[in-house]
Design an enzyme around this catalytic site. Structure first.
Site, PDB file in Angstrom:
ATOM      1  N   GLU A 184       0.813  -1.218   0.000  1.00  0.00           N
ATOM      2  CA  GLU A 184       0.000   0.000   0.000  1.00  0.00           C
ATOM      3  C   GLU A 184       0.842   1.262   0.000  1.00  0.00           C
ATOM      4  O   GLU A 184       0.501   2.254  -0.653  1.00  0.00           O
ATOM      5  CB  GLU A 184      -0.947  -0.012   1.203  1.00  0.00           C
ATOM      6  CG  GLU A 184      -2.120  -0.966   1.081  1.00  0.00           C
ATOM      7  CD  GLU A 184      -1.750  -2.425   1.296  1.00  0.00           C
ATOM      8  OE1 GLU A 184      -2.555  -3.308   0.934  1.00  0.00           O
ATOM      9  OE2 GLU A 184      -0.647  -2.676   1.832  1.00  0.00           O
TER      10      GLU A 184
ATOM     11  N   HIS B  35     -10.665  -6.170   8.281  1.00  0.00           N
ATOM     12  CA  HIS B  35     -11.486  -6.102   7.076  1.00  0.00           C
ATOM     13  C   HIS B  35     -12.798  -5.350   7.296  1.00  0.00           C
ATOM     14  O   HIS B  35     -13.638  -5.320   6.404  1.00  0.00           O
ATOM     15  CB  HIS B  35     -11.813  -7.506   6.556  1.00  0.00           C
ATOM     16  CG  HIS B  35     -10.656  -8.233   5.949  1.00  0.00           C
ATOM     17  ND1 HIS B  35      -9.594  -8.675   6.693  1.00  0.00           N
ATOM     18  CD2 HIS B  35     -10.393  -8.594   4.666  1.00  0.00           C
ATOM     19  CE1 HIS B  35      -8.722  -9.287   5.903  1.00  0.00           C
ATOM     20  NE2 HIS B  35      -9.183  -9.254   4.664  1.00  0.00           N
TER      21      HIS B  35
END
Length: 335
Positions: free
Chosen positions: A68, A137
């Site tokens: 990321e 998540h």
């Protein structure tokens, strides 16, 4: 494949409305590029970018390494060269490795260069719970970025807004965190596929999605549906709730909320993120200052608890639901 022209709105899920908005942005501006993990051939874990690489090529829809910080760092370089990168963070809890790039580089480079460099970067973040996922998540990290000057933070709640808001975010010369309520990806709504960024409701303006007279309920993202359900139940009990979809978290449209509160005299704010240090705290403080003499009761807040997001089997106890929102409504109306 390009979506066919239609004579009017068509029904589609929120997720596919984002896909259509991305397609329109790619078509309108050759400087728009999409970047992310598995967004090309696979179409992303939620299939939001499905088919776009085949349509626009591997130079416009780019599969990146699983890094990321590398995705956002590369986007900064592309922005320096005049591109408009759209970065997908696969899940909300995966954004933290890129946190330094976002808050220390993306948010500050326009100011650091005295306005000579723009950072037209859009960072797409599927966020929130309700899908029974494992750790990291189902988080709601919007408050971290709303607290960072130089970033714009928005979230859609329905298909029509999703289609135009993603285009507006990409067209912005400022960096935008675009939070997508992942448990609402499959909820359908009417979408005008011909609508472009300029045709949409202003990106940073809140919207009254249900008028009412007794109390103002402010929600955003995944909780807009929940808030509307709560208002329906309240109506059956003789109470009229005005529901506002905040849409923009930074900047905040305090004016729309204040106008409603001056009419109703009461305010409840609900979001999935924990109440402690949440977006609701900032909004509550502003309304207490601007509407002090109009308020008939203290501002109530409903949200997650001050704890790490729980395992999937327990998330129903963590997430605000209709009952918890109505409990806050009762406290306000009984005050």
């Amino acid at each position: 494949m390009t979506a066919p022209a239609t004579a009017g709105p068509v029904q589609m899920p929120l997720g596919k409305a984002i896909t259509a908005g991305l397609r329109q942005a790619l078509t309108d501006d050759p400087k728009v590029v999409l970047m992310g993990e598995d967004i090309g051939k696979l179409g992303g874990v939620f299939r939001i970018t499905d088919g776009l690489q085949a349509e626009f090529g591997t130079n416009r829809v780019i599969d990146t390494p699983l890094a990321e910080s590398g995705i956002i760092g590369s986007a900064v370089g592309l922005a320096f060269r005049g591109y408009r990168p759209v970065c997908e963070i696969q899940f909300d809890g995966f954004i933290y490795p890129a946190f330094d790039q976002i808050v220390a580089q993306v948010a500050k480079l326009h100011y650091r260069t005295a306005g000579h460099v723009s950072m037209p970067i859009t960072i797409r973040v599927p966020y929130g719970g309700g899908i029974g996922a494992v750790e990291h998540h189902s988080e709601s990290p919007e408050g971290y970025f709303a607290a960072t000057a130089g970033l714009r933070v928005v979230t859609c709640s329905n298909a029509a807004d999703a289609h135009t808001m993603i285009q507006q975010a990409i067209a912005s010369d400022d960096p935008v965190l675009f939070f997508e309520p992942k448990r609402r990806y499959w909820e359908k709504g009417d979408v005008d596929l011909a609508a472009k960024a300029a045709d949409g409701f202003p990106l940073h303006k809140a919207r009254v999605v249900r008028p009412g007279t007794d109390l103002t309920l402010v929600v955003y993202g995944p909780l807009v549906t929940t808030g509307l359900q709560a208002a329906t139940v309240a109506e059956e009990e003789g109470r009229s709730i005005e529901v506002i979809d905040l849409r923009s978290i930074s900047p905040l449209d305090t004016d729309t909320v204040a106008e409603s509160v001056r009419k109703t005299g009461r305010l409840v704010i609900a979001h999935e993120a924990p109440v402690f240090m949440g977006v609701g705290a900032e909004l509550a403080s502003r309304i207490m200052t601007e509407c002090f003499y109009s308020l008939e009761a203290p501002v109530e807040r409903v949200g997650g608890f001050a704890m790490p997001y729980p395992p999937a089997k327990l998330e129903k106890h963590f997430l605000p639901d209709v009952d918890r929102i109505l409990d806050a409504v009762d406290r306000s109306l009984d005050a």
